[in-house]
Design a protein around this motif. Structure first.
Motif, PDB file in Angstrom:
ATOM      1  N   SER A   1      78.383  55.729 -21.472  1.00  0.00           N
ATOM      2  CA  SER A   1      78.983  54.393 -21.445  1.00  0.00           C
ATOM      3  C   SER A   1      78.261  53.558 -20.405  1.00  0.00           C
ATOM      4  O   SER A   1      77.711  54.089 -19.425  1.00  0.00           O
ATOM      5  N   CYS A   2      78.253  52.258 -20.616  1.00  0.00           N
ATOM      6  CA  CYS A   2      77.581  51.350 -19.680  1.00  0.00           C
ATOM      7  C   CYS A   2      78.389  50.076 -19.547  1.00  0.00           C
ATOM      8  O   CYS A   2      79.260  49.771 -20.350  1.00  0.00           O
ATOM      9  N   GLY A   3      78.075  49.338 -18.485  1.00  0.00           N
ATOM     10  CA  GLY A   3      78.788  48.093 -18.243  1.00  0.00           C
ATOM     11  C   GLY A   3      78.336  47.466 -16.951  1.00  0.00           C
ATOM     12  O   GLY A   3      77.153  47.534 -16.580  1.00  0.00           O
ATOM     13  N   LYS A   4      79.280  46.855 -16.268  1.00  0.00           N
ATOM     14  CA  LYS A   4      78.944  46.139 -15.047  1.00  0.00           C
ATOM     15  C   LYS A   4      78.566  47.124 -13.948  1.00  0.00           C
ATOM     16  O   LYS A   4      79.374  47.953 -13.519  1.00  0.00           O
TER      17      LYS A   4
ATOM     18  N   CYS B   1      73.090  47.387 -22.665  1.00  0.00           N
ATOM     19  CA  CYS B   1      72.935  48.128 -23.907  1.00  0.00           C
ATOM     20  C   CYS B   1      72.128  49.407 -23.637  1.00  0.00           C
ATOM     21  O   CYS B   1      71.483  49.545 -22.586  1.00  0.00           O
ATOM     22  N   PHE B   2      72.195  50.335 -24.584  1.00  0.00           N
ATOM     23  CA  PHE B   2      71.384  51.542 -24.489  1.00  0.00           C
ATOM     24  C   PHE B   2      71.218  52.137 -25.884  1.00  0.00           C
ATOM     25  O   PHE B   2      72.012  51.875 -26.798  1.00  0.00           O
ATOM     26  N   VAL B   3      70.136  52.940 -26.030  1.00  0.00           N
ATOM     27  CA  VAL B   3      69.870  53.687 -27.267  1.00  0.00           C
ATOM     28  C   VAL B   3      69.315  55.059 -26.877  1.00  0.00           C
ATOM     29  O   VAL B   3      68.854  55.273 -25.739  1.00  0.00           O
ATOM     30  N   PHE B   4      69.374  55.979 -27.848  1.00  0.00           N
ATOM     31  CA  PHE B   4      68.784  57.307 -27.679  1.00  0.00           C
ATOM     32  C   PHE B   4      67.442  57.330 -28.404  1.00  0.00           C
ATOM     33  O   PHE B   4      67.355  57.014 -29.591  1.00  0.00           O
ATOM     34  N   SER B   5      66.395  57.710 -27.679  1.00  0.00           N
ATOM     35  CA  SER B   5      65.078  57.835 -28.306  1.00  0.00           C
ATOM     36  C   SER B   5      65.001  59.139 -29.087  1.00  0.00           C
ATOM     37  O   SER B   5      65.858  60.030 -28.943  1.00  0.00           O
ATOM     38  N   LEU B   6      63.988  59.253 -29.911  1.00  0.00           N
ATOM     39  CA  LEU B   6      63.835  60.472 -30.715  1.00  0.00           C
ATOM     40  C   LEU B   6      63.528  61.689 -29.849  1.00  0.00           C
ATOM     41  O   LEU B   6      63.733  62.832 -30.274  1.00  0.00           O
ATOM     42  N   THR B   7      63.068  61.467 -28.637  1.00  0.00           N
ATOM     43  CA  THR B   7      62.760  62.585 -27.732  1.00  0.00           C
ATOM     44  C   THR B   7      63.973  63.025 -26.926  1.00  0.00           C
ATOM     45  O   THR B   7      63.878  63.969 -26.135  1.00  0.00           O
TER      46      THR B   7
ATOM     47  N   SER C   1      68.029  38.582 -19.451  1.00  0.00           N
ATOM     48  CA  SER C   1      68.676  39.847 -19.813  1.00  0.00           C
ATOM     49  C   SER C   1      68.119  40.436 -21.098  1.00  0.00           C
ATOM     50  O   SER C   1      67.576  39.727 -21.957  1.00  0.00           O
ATOM     51  N   VAL C   2      68.278  41.754 -21.212  1.00  0.00           N
ATOM     52  CA  VAL C   2      68.025  42.469 -22.463  1.00  0.00           C
ATOM     53  C   VAL C   2      69.393  42.667 -23.117  1.00  0.00           C
ATOM     54  O   VAL C   2      70.197  43.494 -22.675  1.00  0.00           O
ATOM     55  N   PHE C   3      69.674  41.897 -24.142  1.00  0.00           N
ATOM     56  CA  PHE C   3      71.001  41.910 -24.739  1.00  0.00           C
ATOM     57  C   PHE C   3      71.218  43.065 -25.704  1.00  0.00           C
ATOM     58  O   PHE C   3      72.342  43.559 -25.842  1.00  0.00           O
ATOM     59  N   THR C   4      70.171  43.499 -26.414  1.00  0.00           N
ATOM     60  CA  THR C   4      70.370  44.518 -27.442  1.00  0.00           C
ATOM     61  C   THR C   4      69.095  45.322 -27.640  1.00  0.00           C
ATOM     62  O   THR C   4      67.984  44.844 -27.353  1.00  0.00           O
ATOM     63  N   MET C   5      69.302  46.552 -28.159  1.00  0.00           N
ATOM     64  CA  MET C   5      68.183  47.429 -28.490  1.00  0.00           C
ATOM     65  C   MET C   5      68.508  48.159 -29.784  1.00  0.00           C
ATOM     66  O   MET C   5      69.684  48.417 -30.094  1.00  0.00           O
ATOM     67  N   CYS C   6      67.463  48.473 -30.541  1.00  0.00           N
ATOM     68  CA  CYS C   6      67.652  49.103 -31.850  1.00  0.00           C
ATOM     69  C   CYS C   6      66.500  50.080 -32.090  1.00  0.00           C
ATOM     70  O   CYS C   6      65.334  49.765 -31.820  1.00  0.00           O
ATOM     71  N   ILE C   7      66.826  51.286 -32.581  1.00  0.00           N
ATOM     72  CA  ILE C   7      65.832  52.299 -32.911  1.00  0.00           C
ATOM     73  C   ILE C   7      65.517  52.243 -34.396  1.00  0.00           C
ATOM     74  O   ILE C   7      66.440  52.308 -35.233  1.00  0.00           O
TER      75      ILE C   7
END
Length: 988
Positions: A520-523, A554-560, A605-611
């Protein structure tokens, strides 16, 4: 004036521009003073009318009471309090007019109790006559005499003349008279006062009936004899009747005549003095009013428009009252309604189906746009989750939420969807419980509801587990501690729940390879959670030598297996697993995530990420509005920038590896590629909306709001035709009848007219310095009425097809801001509502004259009906409404139904007209905020409703019976009482 002239001569050229502002301020103050004088004039007219009314009523009432029971004379001879002073109640001989008998009737001078003891006139003292003029029991050669005291009449008393609900005491006449004055001033309906009650109870027909009964009895017992006294007069005593022309009777008559003349002269002097006092008061008030020349004519109109006693009493039986916050509002019943009590209020024959949803909630929500295998984009706004088929341009809607949807999660099977909502409040202000729905995107069937009674305030973030085919659902609520819980959603079992943090939480997700790992992420934080034996434990991410950002967005999981986070500093941080530090933490230590790499990605800011499927990464920026494609090792490959008018990138959804869907912070969804650019497929407002109008001949409507955007929509194609930016907030709008131009009222008193074809401003005018609340063209387009919060309605002549406007007049008379208005079908009159629940009528053709007699407007036909207060829409108000519960309503063009926008997120559909309380209706949900406006399209095929803070426009399809016939005949012919006054829970 000399001082002001000198000061104007001394000002510089730069400051001379302030003079119009001062003049405008002075005009406003002068107008306020004129309004106060108008109120004083109105009060004076009412006082004079009441005095005249009482002067007309008192003699008749006394005459009737004494005729029924002479014992009541004792009560009337007592001093009674009028206007706070003790004054004698005069009952002169003139008060007996109307009861005619033969002049040769013989009357006995009896005691007041009706017994036969003689009582001579000479016993009256001058001091007594100075205080009160008494009615003489026997007056020869007078055209009127009192009625006889028959046994039936002798048995009556003043108490018998009163209704059963009133107990008679010595104070009853005074008390009831005071109640009469209070009730008259408050205009509380029919007079429930002593005067009106007695007048209604003792009618002339009652007296005549008693006369006839006594006359018939006398004839039966004595036969017909011309010398027999009349039935209304008892036989005189023998000692008086024996000498009709001389002796004691003559002296008594002479004394009596002298006393009558003396009393008449005193009574006449008293009446003259009273008239002189009233004349002086009226003259002084007239002098006060005529000091302002602009009010002189209006004062004459006001005084001349006050209704007489007969006209007022005649209309009371044709009116009803409704109360809002304790204030009575009088409604006059139209002539075509013969029996109001038997009117039947039914549900409308039409119903509504949600046809289209305009808008998208991107301004304050994240991870709210996904693409399903069916080709449908899933997103939400207000209380509706929208499934928009991009290729077919069709919509389906999930409508089971009761308040605003805040977050979405897609199951690994890409079919089931979880959606969480905020708590909200009911119409009484009590908080409602939030929950999460899991539903099937193919059938729109709800599969499970979880968390009811568990979550607080709302649901902020959702995530399905991936490695176990979506068995678990992680939920974070909006409570102070942001409780994080894990559910076996299929069984509706909560496995664990712990406190997360007191700071805002913006996202949560399961590891794609291990269900026991949650992030989880936030302030100012990123937490790594571990689920073990039903317990959640967290470890905070350590930024170490790197600058700790204010927000991890935001955050994502990489393939690694690494975790990539985007933050408010514009960086992408790569978090990798590190071996357990057994030397420091001991044998029980576990591996942790540490920052392995920092990549500068965006300005802002980086608002969003997508794999993407191949491992590439997409990031969307805030301030720079860029979308950047990164390789798996975070090397930039391609980038593009979205247009500024759409705002920053909020979220990104991959379509096919090349085509993308982009949600923006200005509530738009874009579709496109890096090479071809992006176009908007969904657009909406970004702030509270109030202005709504529909085109008179086409499926086009216009909206405006606090975002300073005025948007023209095509209801047939479900698209935004064009949009223009205003200098101030737009609050109201209306199309001209020819459909060529549209006028928009702004928040500063300014209003503009736009050409629909060229999108240019063809007219720009200002009325006052307060916000405008309503714009309305007359049916033929020759006038435009502008309702303002300065309490005035400005009328303009319209020429050149709606491109030229000249001031015609100003409607002055409301004591609060204008809320709604409508034109009559002939274009000569206006009906208006105000913030203090007034209903006023105006004769525009005669110079914007206020129609004081509202009874005359009861049968007038209106070209539109948007006023929320009126006889024909009285039934839309719930019992106990505070006057602001209904924001807008609109009658259909067929005049068979009326749509209502309320303060509780509901759209109601009533039968029109609905003049009786508790009228049944269909209720429709979908909005997540107060509904600010509703309008039917030109052919009644659709209804448009507009939310306030939810920035949502809902388009409803009208289905059911035809809408071509008017309902006037239906109203007049309705004769049975509605069997149920409750509304269906929902019209779907």
């Amino acid at each position: 004036m000399d001082g002001s002239t000198n000061s104007l001569d001394d000002v510089s050229a730069e400051s001379s521009t302030e003079f119009p502002d001062r003049m405008s301020l002075m005009e406003v103050r002068l107008q306020a003073q004129e309004d106060e004088i108008t109120l004083l004039k109105s009060s004076l007219a009412d006082a004079l009318r009441k005095l005249r009314l009482h002067d007309q009523q008192i003699p008749l009432l006394k005459q009737q009471l004494i005729a029924v029971n002479p014992a009541a004379a004792r009560v009337l001879h007592q001093s009674c309090y009028v206007d706070g002073f003790s004054k004698p109640c005069r009952l002169s001989t003139s008060s007996l007019d109307g009861f005619h008998h033969p002049s040769n009737s013989h009357i006995s001078n009896t005691a007041e109790n009706g017994e036969g003891g003689a009582k001579t006139i000479s016993s009256h003292k001058p001091s007594t006559s100075d205080r009160c003029t008494q009615t003489e029991p026997w007056i020869p050669n007078h055209e009127t005499v009192p009625l006889a005291l028959t046994p039936a009449i002798q048995s009556l008393s003043l108490e018998d003349a009163l209704p059963e609900s009133i107990q008679f005491t010595d104070e009853t006449p005074i008390k009831l008279r005071r109640e009469e004055e209070d009730a008259f001033e408050e205009e509380m309906g029919k007079d429930q006062t002593w005067s009106s009650l007695v007048e209604e109870t003792i009618q002339p027909t009652t007296v005549r009936t008693l006369q006839q009964q006594q006359s018939k009895g006398s004839e039966d017992s004595q036969g017909s004899c011309p010398q027999t006294p009349t039935s209304s007069s008892p036989a005189p005593p023998k000692e008086l009747a024996s000498s009709p022309h001389g002796g004691p009777l003559s002296s008594i008559r002479e004394e009596e005549n002298m006393l009558v003349r003396r009393n008449s002269e005193k009574s006449r002097d008293s009446q003259d003095k009273t008239k002189q006092r009233l004349s002086k008061k009226a003259a002084s008030s007239t002098n006060l009013l005529t000091r302002s020349p602009s009010l002189e004519s209006r004062a004459k109109d006001l005084i001349s428009s006050t209704g007489s006693q007969g006209s007022r009493r005649g209309t009371q039986s044709q009116s009803i009252k409704m109360f809002i916050r304790g204030r009575p509002i009088t409604m006059y019943i139209p002539s075509n309604i013969l029996n109001y009590e038997e009117l039947r209020m039914d549900l409308p024959s039409q119903k509504l189906d949600l046809d289209w949803v305009y808008g998208y909630r991107g301004r304050d929500c994240r991870a709210n746009l996904y693409l399903l295998p069916s080709g449908e984009a899933v997103y939400f706004i207000a209380c509706v989750v929208v499934l928009y088929h991009i290729r077919n341009q069709t919509q389906r809607h999930y409508q089971k939420h009761t308040d605003c949807v805040r977050c979405l999660a897609i199951h690994p099977d890409k079919v089931r969807v979880a959606s969480g909502q905020t708590a909200g409040v009911d119409k009484d202000g009590k908080p409602l419980q939030p929950f999460v729905h899991i539903w099937d995107s193919k059938t729109l069937v709800t599969l499970q509801q979880i968390g009811l009674g568990t979550f607080e305030r709302g649901v902020g973030a959702l995530a399905f587990s991936s490695s176990d085919n979506g068995t678990f659902l992680c939920v974070i609520d909006d409570s102070n501690e942001h409780m994080i819980s894990v559910w076996d959603w299929n069984k509706n079992i909560k496995h664990t729940e712990v406190k997360s943090t007191n700071e805002a939480v913006l996202g949560v997700d399961f590891s794609p390879t291990d269900t026991n790992n949650i992030i989880s992420c936030g302030k100012s934080h990123v937490y790594f959670w571990t689920l073990s034996t039903g317990t959640l434990t967290k470890k905070q991410g350590i930024f170490g030598k790197y600058k700790k950002p204010k927000f991890v967005l935001c955050f994502v999981f990489s393939l690694t297996g690494d975790v990539l986070t985007g933050d408010s500093e514009g960086n992408i941080l790569t978090w990798g697993k590190s071996a357990a530090d057994t030397k420091t933490l001991g044998k029980g230590a576990k591996e942790t995530f540490q920052i392995m790499k920092q990549t500068r990605a965006h300005e802002g800011s980086v608002f969003t990420m997508c794999i993407l499927q191949g491992g590439a990464i997409l990031s969307g920026g805030g301030k720079d509005r860029k979308i950047i494609r990164w390789s798996a090792d975070l090397a930039p490959e391609r980038e593009c920038e979205i247009p500024e008018k759409f705002g920053a990138v909020r979220t990104i959804a991959d379509v096919d590896g090349e085509e993308l869907l982009v949600g923006t912070t200005r509530n738009a969804i874009l579709r496109g590629t890096f090479s071809d650019g992006f176009v908007a497929i969904v657009q909406g407002h970004v702030d509270e909306m109030w202005g709504l109008a529909t085109h008179p001949t086409q499926n086009i409507f216009i909206t405006c709001g606090n975002d300073r955007q005025v948007c023209v929509w095509n209801a047939g194609d479900h698209k935004l035709d064009w949009c223009a930016t205003l200098e101030e907030s737009g609050l109201c709008a209306d199309f001209s009848p020819n459909g060529a131009v549209v006028s928009v009222g702004l928040s500063t008193g300014r209003w503009v007219v736009l050409d629909l074809q060229t999108k240019e401003v063809v007219s720009d005018l200002t009325d006052g310095n307060e916000q405008l609340s309503v714009m309305r063209y007359s049916p033929d387009g020759s006038f435009l009425a502008v309702g303002s919060h300065d309490n005035f309605i400005y009328i303009y002549n319209v020429t050149e097809g709606g491109r030229r406007y000249t001031r015609f007049g100003k409607c002055t008379g409301h004591s609060s801001f204008i809320t709604h208005l409508d034109w009559s079908k002939d274009g000569k009159y206006i009906m208006s509502n105000s913030g203090d629940y007034e209903i006023l009528y105006w004769d525009v053709a005669s110079g914007c004259k206020l129609l004081r007699n509202r009874f005359e407007s009861k049968d007038r036909e209106w070209a539109s009906y948007t006023c929320v207060l009126g006889f024909h829409v009285m039934g839309v108000w719930l019992e106990g409404s505070d006057g602001t519960d209904i924001n807008a309503l609109c009658r259909s063009h067929s005049e068979r139904m009326v749509a209502v926008a309320d303060d509780f997120c509901k759209v109601h559909l009533f039968q029109y007209p609905c003049p009786k309380p508790k009228a049944p209706s269909y209720k429709y949900e979908g909005h997540g905020s107060h509904v600010t406006n509703v309008r039917f399209t030109h052919n009644d095929s659709h209804l448009l409703s507009m939310g306030g803070k939810d920035t949502c426009i809902l388009q409803w399809r009208v289905k059911g019976a035809g809408t071509g016939d008017h309902s006037k005949e239906h109203l007049a012919s309705s004769s049975s009482v509605c069997s149920s006054s409750s509304s269906p829970e929902n019209g779907r």
